[in-house]
Structure formats: C-alpha cells, structure tokens
Motif scaffolding. Structure first.
Motif, PDB file in Angstrom:
ATOM      1  N   ALA A 168       1.770   5.125   9.499  1.00  0.00           N
ATOM      2  CA  ALA A 168       0.336   5.463   9.635  1.00  0.00           C
ATOM      3  C   ALA A 168       0.132   6.874  10.171  1.00  0.00           C
ATOM      4  N   GLY A 169       1.174   7.698  10.056  1.00  0.00           N
ATOM      5  CA  GLY A 169       1.053   9.096  10.470  1.00  0.00           C
ATOM      6  C   GLY A 169       1.795   9.382  11.760  1.00  0.00           C
ATOM      7  N   SER A 170       2.464  10.531  11.783  1.00  0.00           N
ATOM      8  CA  SER A 170       3.244  10.964  12.961  1.00  0.00           C
ATOM      9  C   SER A 170       2.281  11.230  14.131  1.00  0.00           C
TER      10      SER A 170
ATOM     11  N   ARG B 227       5.886  21.008   3.505  1.00  0.00           N
ATOM     12  CA  ARG B 227       4.712  20.434   4.188  1.00  0.00           C
ATOM     13  C   ARG B 227       3.592  21.443   4.418  1.00  0.00           C
TER      14      ARG B 227
ATOM     15  N   LYS C 259       6.266  14.903  -0.537  1.00  0.00           N
ATOM     16  CA  LYS C 259       5.525  16.065   0.003  1.00  0.00           C
ATOM     17  C   LYS C 259       6.206  17.424  -0.049  1.00  0.00           C
TER      18      LYS C 259
ATOM     19  N   HIS D 136       6.270   7.048  13.147  1.00  0.00           N
ATOM     20  CA  HIS D 136       5.754   7.743  11.960  1.00  0.00           C
ATOM     21  C   HIS D 136       4.805   6.929  11.089  1.00  0.00           C
TER      22      HIS D 136
ATOM     23  N   GLY E 126       0.851  -1.199   0.000  1.00  0.00           N
ATOM     24  CA  GLY E 126       0.000   0.000   0.000  1.00  0.00           C
ATOM     25  C   GLY E 126       0.879   1.238   0.000  1.00  0.00           C
TER      26      GLY E 126
ATOM     27  N   GLU F  24       9.339   3.366  12.959  1.00  0.00           N
ATOM     28  CA  GLU F  24       8.093   3.074  12.238  1.00  0.00           C
ATOM     29  C   GLU F  24       6.903   3.233  13.190  1.00  0.00           C
TER      30      GLU F  24
ATOM     31  N   GLU G 193      12.356  -0.769   3.274  1.00  0.00           N
ATOM     32  CA  GLU G 193      11.712   0.459   2.812  1.00  0.00           C
ATOM     33  C   GLU G 193      12.471   0.959   1.585  1.00  0.00           C
TER      34      GLU G 193
ATOM     35  N   HIS H 239       9.376   5.939   1.718  1.00  0.00           N
ATOM     36  CA  HIS H 239       9.370   5.022   2.876  1.00  0.00           C
ATOM     37  C   HIS H 239       8.591   3.737   2.615  1.00  0.00           C
ATOM     38  N   GLN H 240       8.469   3.303   1.378  1.00  0.00           N
ATOM     39  CA  GLN H 240       7.543   2.199   1.104  1.00  0.00           C
ATOM     40  C   GLN H 240       8.027   0.876   1.694  1.00  0.00           C
ATOM     41  N   THR H 241       7.238   0.386   2.635  1.00  0.00           N
ATOM     42  CA  THR H 241       7.505  -0.912   3.250  1.00  0.00           C
ATOM     43  C   THR H 241       7.055  -2.006   2.295  1.00  0.00           C
TER      44      THR H 241
ATOM     45  N   MET I  46       1.051   5.111   0.064  1.00  0.00           N
ATOM     46  CA  MET I  46       0.299   6.344   0.310  1.00  0.00           C
ATOM     47  C   MET I  46       1.215   7.565   0.442  1.00  0.00           C
ATOM     48  N   THR I  47       2.359   7.415   1.115  1.00  0.00           N
ATOM     49  CA  THR I  47       3.133   8.602   1.509  1.00  0.00           C
ATOM     50  C   THR I  47       3.944   9.190   0.358  1.00  0.00           C
TER      51      THR I  47
HETATM   52  C1  LIG Z   1       9.699   2.619   8.712  1.00  0.00           C
HETATM   53  C2  LIG Z   1       8.592   3.303   7.990  1.00  0.00           C
HETATM   54  C3  LIG Z   1       7.772   2.560   7.144  1.00  0.00           C
HETATM   55  C4  LIG Z   1       6.740   3.186   6.436  1.00  0.00           C
HETATM   56  N1  LIG Z   1       5.972   2.452   5.559  1.00  0.00           N
HETATM   57  C5  LIG Z   1       5.061   3.083   4.782  1.00  0.00           C
HETATM   58  C6  LIG Z   1       4.324   2.368   3.785  1.00  0.00           C
HETATM   59  O1  LIG Z   1       4.471   1.162   3.620  1.00  0.00           O
HETATM   60  N2  LIG Z   1       3.450   3.039   3.009  1.00  0.00           N
HETATM   61  C7  LIG Z   1       3.248   4.369   3.168  1.00  0.00           C
HETATM   62  O2  LIG Z   1       2.439   4.933   2.431  1.00  0.00           O
HETATM   63  N3  LIG Z   1       3.935   5.090   4.090  1.00  0.00           N
HETATM   64  C8  LIG Z   1       4.827   4.482   4.896  1.00  0.00           C
HETATM   65  N4  LIG Z   1       5.518   5.199   5.855  1.00  0.00           N
HETATM   66  C9  LIG Z   1       5.344   6.643   5.877  1.00  0.00           C
HETATM   67  C10 LIG Z   1       4.666   7.263   7.075  1.00  0.00           C
HETATM   68  O3  LIG Z   1       3.280   7.211   6.929  1.00  0.00           O
HETATM   69  C11 LIG Z   1       5.209   8.693   7.163  1.00  0.00           C
HETATM   70  O4  LIG Z   1       6.531   8.601   7.642  1.00  0.00           O
HETATM   71  C12 LIG Z   1       4.395   9.602   8.032  1.00  0.00           C
HETATM   72  O5  LIG Z   1       3.135   9.855   7.441  1.00  0.00           O
HETATM   73  C13 LIG Z   1       5.115  10.932   8.278  1.00  0.00           C
HETATM   74  O6  LIG Z   1       5.507  11.516   7.085  1.00  0.00           O
HETATM   75  P1  LIG Z   1       7.016  11.991   6.890  1.00  0.00           P
HETATM   76  O7  LIG Z   1       7.902  10.854   7.216  1.00  0.00           O
HETATM   77  O8  LIG Z   1       7.109  12.595   5.556  1.00  0.00           O
HETATM   78  O9  LIG Z   1       7.256  13.059   8.007  1.00  0.00           O
HETATM   79  P2  LIG Z   1       6.860  14.581   7.989  1.00  0.00           P
HETATM   80  O10 LIG Z   1       5.530  14.735   7.342  1.00  0.00           O
HETATM   81  O11 LIG Z   1       7.966  15.390   7.468  1.00  0.00           O
HETATM   82  O12 LIG Z   1       6.671  14.856   9.542  1.00  0.00           O
HETATM   83  C14 LIG Z   1       7.737  15.274  10.387  1.00  0.00           C
HETATM   84  C15 LIG Z   1       7.157  16.155  11.481  1.00  0.00           C
HETATM   85  O13 LIG Z   1       6.579  17.311  10.894  1.00  0.00           O
HETATM   86  C16 LIG Z   1       5.232  17.467  11.327  1.00  0.00           C
HETATM   87  N5  LIG Z   1       4.452  18.016  10.205  1.00  0.00           N
HETATM   88  C17 LIG Z   1       4.345  17.518   8.954  1.00  0.00           C
HETATM   89  N6  LIG Z   1       3.527  18.280   8.193  1.00  0.00           N
HETATM   90  C18 LIG Z   1       3.116  19.283   8.988  1.00  0.00           C
HETATM   91  C19 LIG Z   1       2.255  20.407   8.779  1.00  0.00           C
HETATM   92  N7  LIG Z   1       1.667  20.650   7.615  1.00  0.00           N
HETATM   93  N8  LIG Z   1       2.045  21.231   9.834  1.00  0.00           N
HETATM   94  C20 LIG Z   1       2.627  21.007  11.039  1.00  0.00           C
HETATM   95  N9  LIG Z   1       3.456  19.969  11.282  1.00  0.00           N
HETATM   96  C21 LIG Z   1       3.697  19.119  10.262  1.00  0.00           C
HETATM   97  C22 LIG Z   1       4.779  16.064  11.726  1.00  0.00           C
HETATM   98  O14 LIG Z   1       3.707  16.090  12.659  1.00  0.00           O
HETATM   99  C23 LIG Z   1       6.054  15.477  12.288  1.00  0.00           C
HETATM  100  O15 LIG Z   1       6.187  15.820  13.632  1.00  0.00           O
HETATM  101  C24 LIG Z   1       6.521   4.574   6.606  1.00  0.00           C
HETATM  102  C25 LIG Z   1       7.340   5.316   7.478  1.00  0.00           C
HETATM  103  C26 LIG Z   1       8.360   4.695   8.162  1.00  0.00           C
HETATM  104  C27 LIG Z   1       9.235   5.541   9.071  1.00  0.00           C
END
Ligand SMILES: Cc1cc2nc3c(=O)[nH]c(=O)nc-3n(C[C@H](O)[C@H](O)[C@H](O)COP(=O)(O)OP(=O)(O)OC[C@H]3O[C@@H](n4cnc5c(N)ncnc54)[C@H](O)[C@@H]3O)c2cc1C
Length: 507
Positions: A452-454, A158, A155, A450, A149, A447, A258, A190-192, A151-152
């Motif tokens: 499924a969302g931070s 942000r 970006k 972050h 799946g 993981e 990933e 970050h695709q797992t 999704m990420t």
């Molecule tokens: C090991 C691992 C496996 C993963 N596997 C998958 C996967 O299989 N498929 C998939 O789709 N995704 C996957 N993810 C992605 C995961 O969903 C994202 O890491 C997560 O949504 C955060 O996005 P980011 O890493 O870009 O961090 P960022 O979005 O850069 O976030 C960093 C910080 O900034 C803050 N922030 C971000 N945007 C804003 C804003 N607009 N306003 C204020 N604060 C903000 C956040 O709250 C956080 O504290 C994985 C991540 C990891 C680490």
C-alpha cells in the motif's frame, strides 16, 4: 470459468485445478500449483477466508444490494460505515488464524475504489464503466470467487513518468485496440494472491498526465488468460516446505504469495474495461485505493496477536514469565499492536459517503495506521527475539531432533522449564523465527513496510492533509495574537468530517 458458485473450501481448491497457468518457480514451469508444497500454504491462507465466511457469517459475510444476496465480505462494496468497521474486524481475525497475509484485502479495496471512480468518470464523460464494473462484480459475488488487485508496476526509473521510460512496458499500458476491446502489455510486480485468485483487477500505479493516456487503464482480466506469464517470488526459508520437516517451517499451514505478472497483448473486452484514457482519474483511483488499503493493514494486529502469544509462551517455556521486564515488554508489544488496530478501525468509523453510494474511510487516520504498520511490527519483532533468546536462530533441524544420537542430546541440553516438551519449545521458537525473519516475515515485516505504498507515501499524504495553517490559527488565537476570526470558524474539510456527523452524507 466456473459454472456454479464456490460453496466450500474444496470447491475453491478444485476451482484452481486444471487451469493452464504459465507459472515459473525455481527455473521450472509448475504444472500443479495447488499441490506444490511451497505454494500450497498460500492457497490454504485464502481458503481460510472462505472457511471464516461459512463459520462466522456476521464477521465475514455481508448483504450486497448489487446481487441482492449475502456474499463473502471480501467481495462487498461498503454500503455503510459499519461495513468498513467489520472489514477491519474480519482482517484482524484472519491475521490471528493464519499468522500471515491472507491475500484478499487488495481485491476488496480495489472493488471499493473502482465502484466510486467508475461512477464519477461516467458522470463526466457519459461512459459505461460503472455498468461494466457492476456487471463484473455481480458475477464475482454470485460465483463467490477471489479477485486480486494489481496496481504496482515495475516502474523502471522512479524519477520518470510512464511515458518517459525507455521501455513503455515498465508500466501496464494499452498497446492496441479494436471495436471489441483493448490489448494490454507490461507487468505488475509483487502481486499478492494472484495464482490463487480467479480474476485480476488491473489499475494504474499513480497520477498520470495527458502524455500517459495509454497507461490510464483499468479492467478485469482472468488469471488464466493464455497471454499472462507468472514468475513466482521466493521467500526466505521457503524451501523448508520441501524437506518434509514440519517444525522447521515454523508455520507449516499458511503463507503469503507474490509473483511478477507479465501481460503480453492480453485482450480485455469492452465490457471488462473500467478506465481507458481518462488519465485525470488515475491519481484519484490510486488515492482511494490506498486509503482503503492503508487501514486494511489492521490485519497486522492479528499477526501481532500471534507474535505476542508466541513471545509470552517462549517466556513461559524458558521459565521467566513473571520477570518484570518480560511483563513490561509484553505490555509494550500490546500497546504497539493496539495502536495499529485503533487507528485503522477509527479510520473506518469516520467514514463518509461518496457519490456512487460507496463509503470511504478517513484518509488521515488510514495513513496514520499504515505509517504505524511500517514501524511497530519491526519493534515487536525485536522484543519477541529479545524474549525468545538465541535458540530461535541456532536451533538444529527437526531431523536432528529425530536422530538416534543427536536427538537425545538435544532433548537433554535444550530443556527449559520442567514439564515442557523440548519439541514444544522448538516449535514456538520456529514460529517466532518464521514471523520475524523467515517466510512470514515477508507478510509481517516487509509487506508492512512497502505494501500500500512505502512509508514516505503516507507522509506525503499527511503533509498535504495536516492543516498546519488552521492549527497555527488555533494556537495564535489562544496566545492572544490578533487573527482573522472568520478563518477560525471556517472548519477545514478534514475537521468537518471528524467533528460534524451530519457531514457524513454530504459527498
Ligand atoms: C510483500 C508485498 C506484497 C505486495 N502486494 C501487492 C499487491 O498485491 N498488489 C499491488 O499492486 N502491489 C503490491 N505490493 C507492492 C507495493 O505497493 C510496493 O512495494 C510499494 O508501492 C513500493 O514500490 P516498490 O516496491 O517498487 O519500491 P520503490 O518504489 O522502488 O521504493 C523504494 C524506495 O524508494 C523511494 N522512492 C520511490 N520512488 C521515489 C521517487 N519518485 N522519489 C523519491 N523516492 C522514491 C520509496 O519511498 C522507497 O523508500 C506488495 C509489496 C510487497 C513487498
């Protein structure tokens, strides 16, 4: 593509061979991902999901009305609340067996959310997305394949919407179309579980506006599409898998994976498109996906079971299993771990039915589960490191243990409790290192933070759903403050679901 269903782990591994994937790792194109020593443990982790389905049908398979057969639970759309509950039980079990991310939850949660979203878009626009989706899923169930799946998006800035970014490729988007389908470009980060999957479900990353229409895309793409490039992420201590030392890896057999996935005009035929331009559904798709996915993080309680076991073993090997503070710290770890599991599985138990017939877990509890996951594994890691002692980070390498001169010195000075082989002590310390700051700390800690969302993403949902106005009324009523009593009996939606079973079927 596969001609016959995958029926064994060997079939699965074979299905990953001889695909022409463009994978970069360590500045080189990798020809054979299946036997690459750094990548192979992540393929083993997915293999375990097949093995479990063959060994324990009740836990890891389900009857699907879509293909009218018993299928791997990771390919199943929840047709009743128990299906969601069993997903959680299976996830904990796989966490226990691998000590890492087994990478299939994201695909499972994607198919569950796309089932209802495609149904609802068709209802509004008369499109064919649900039919497309069911036909894709039936094929996947029949061939018993792995779906990732995606999704990420990367970006960029942000604070900006996709259409506002300087470079539109920072979010996957439709760049061209003809009568047979669409072309997409951009990337997913970050695709797992991508190289070890067969298909990717591409989904948008957040709510979108009319100006973001081109970014409102979802569809299925084969992992081996020639227009995809993968750049494999490295994990801390990953090269220990290259130097031939089993003990030093901590967990030689299993890891996550990933990668950055880059799409360069990847063609998606109409029959594999599940959303194209209906931007107002993007936010709901993301919300449903994250609801499912946030309670899927009960998997970390399985990893927690391993860490608790490793910590107790370390205490035992160190000769202090009966010290009261050790026992108390193990109890604390257990409390934290079961809190994760308890909230996740409760979310599944409080499921309700969506229009398409798929069941959705409770959103508040799913978000509480994931919020716990962003914190408790870190605290459990701290307690594990406390009990293990400093050797888990200062231990010499396995090669020194095997050396003529250094080996006997290590055997003499790193003895713990009488009767425990020093190498056993080393192995358990390395496992704790692996899970709390080595390769599988990616899966257990970051993981958890972050995926499924931070953390803030869950707090935003909880803020929206916490029904503070209703709670104020409850308190004012008991305190004898005059209130409009009609408001008190108007149960907000969330409480209807929690308290009233007959609401379960309503949606
Ligand atoms: C090991 C691992 C496996 C993963 N596997 C998958 C996967 O299989 N498929 C998939 O789709 N995704 C996957 N993810 C992605 C995961 O969903 C994202 O890491 C997560 O949504 C955060 O996005 P980011 O890493 O870009 O961090 P960022 O979005 O850069 O976030 C960093 C910080 O900034 C803050 N922030 C971000 N945007 C804003 C804003 N607009 N306003 C204020 N604060 C903000 C956040 O709250 C956080 O504290 C994985 C991540 C990891 C680490």
């Amino acid at each position: 593509m596969l001609e016959k269903p995958i029926q064994s782990v060997e079939d699965y591994k074979q299905s990953l061979r001889n695909r022409k994937l463009k994978v970069y790792f360590f500045g080189e194109l990798v020809k054979n991902i299946v036997d690459h020593p750094v990548i192979a443990p992540s393929i083993n982790a997915v293999s375990k999901t097949y093995e479990l389905a063959f060994e324990d049908e009740e836990l890891a398979t389900a009857y699907s009305s879509i293909s009218d057969k018993k299928i791997n639970r990771f390919l199943h759309v929840a047709e009743k609340p128990e299906d969601l509950v069993f997903q959680n039980k299976m996830q904990r079990r796989l966490g226990q067996l691998t000590g890492t991310c087994f990478q299939r939850c994201v695909g499972m949660d994607a198919i569950n959310s796309l089932h209802s979203i495609t149904y609802e878009i068709d209802e509004k626009y008369g499109t064919n997305y649900h039919k497309n989706f069911l036909s894709f899923l039936k094929m996947a169930q029949e061939l018993n394949i792995v779906i990732g799946g995606a999704m990420t998006d990367p970006k960029g800035d942000r604070s900006k919407k996709p259409f506002e970014q300087e470079d539109p490729d920072l979010h996957v988007h439709v760049v061209d179309r003809d009568e047979k389908g669409v072309f997409i470009s951009g990337a997913k980060a970050h695709q797992t579980g991508c190289l070890n999957s067969h298909w990717l479900l591409v989904m948008p990353n957040g709510s979108l506006t009319e100006q973001d229409k081109d970014f409102a895309f979802s569809g299925a793409v084969p992992v081996d599409d020639p227009n995809i490039t993968y750049i494999y992420g490295r994990q801390s201590n990953d090269l220990r898998h290259l130097d031939g030392s089993e003990i030093d890896t901590g967990n030689f057999s299993y890891s996550g994976q990933e990668a950055l996935i880059v799409f360069d005009r990847v063609f998606v035929p109409c029959e594999r498109v599940f959303l194209d331009g209906q931007y107002e559904f993007a936010g709901t798709l993301v919300e449903r996906f994250t609801n499912y996915h946030r309670r899927s993080y009960v998997c970390k309680s399985g990893l927690g079971d391993v860490l608790i076991g490793a910590t107790a073993t370390a205490a035992d090997y160190n000769g202090v299993p009966n010290a009261s503070h050790i026992k108390d710290k193990l109890v604390e770890m257990t409390h934290l771990n079961e809190t994760i599991y308890g909230t996740g599985i409760s979310s599944s138990n409080q499921a309700y039915r969506l229009k398409s017939g798929a069941w959705m877990c409770d959103d508040v509890l799913a978000n509480v589960c994931k919020q716990h996951v962003t914190r408790f594994p870190y605290e459990m890691g701290r307690l594990a490191q406390d009990i293990a002692g400093g050797l888990m980070v200062t231990l010499p390498s396995e090669k020194d243990f095997n050396h003529d001169v250094a080996g006997p010195l290590l055997e003499k000075y790193f003895k713990g409790r009488k009767g425990v082989p020093v190498k056993h002590r080393a192995r358990i310390f390395r496992l704790i290192e692996n899970m709390t700051l080595g390769r599988n700390a990616v899966a257990y800690l970051t993981e958890s933070m972050h995926g499924a969302g931070s953390p803030q993403a869950q707090r935003i949902v909880l803020f929206r759903k916490m029904d503070i106005a209703y709670k104020k009324l409850l308190s004012q009523n008991l305190a004898g403050i005059p209130i409009d009593r009609k408001e008190l009996v108007k149960f907000p939606e969330y409480y209807k679901r929690v308290f009233n079973k007959s609401m379960r079927d309503e949606k």
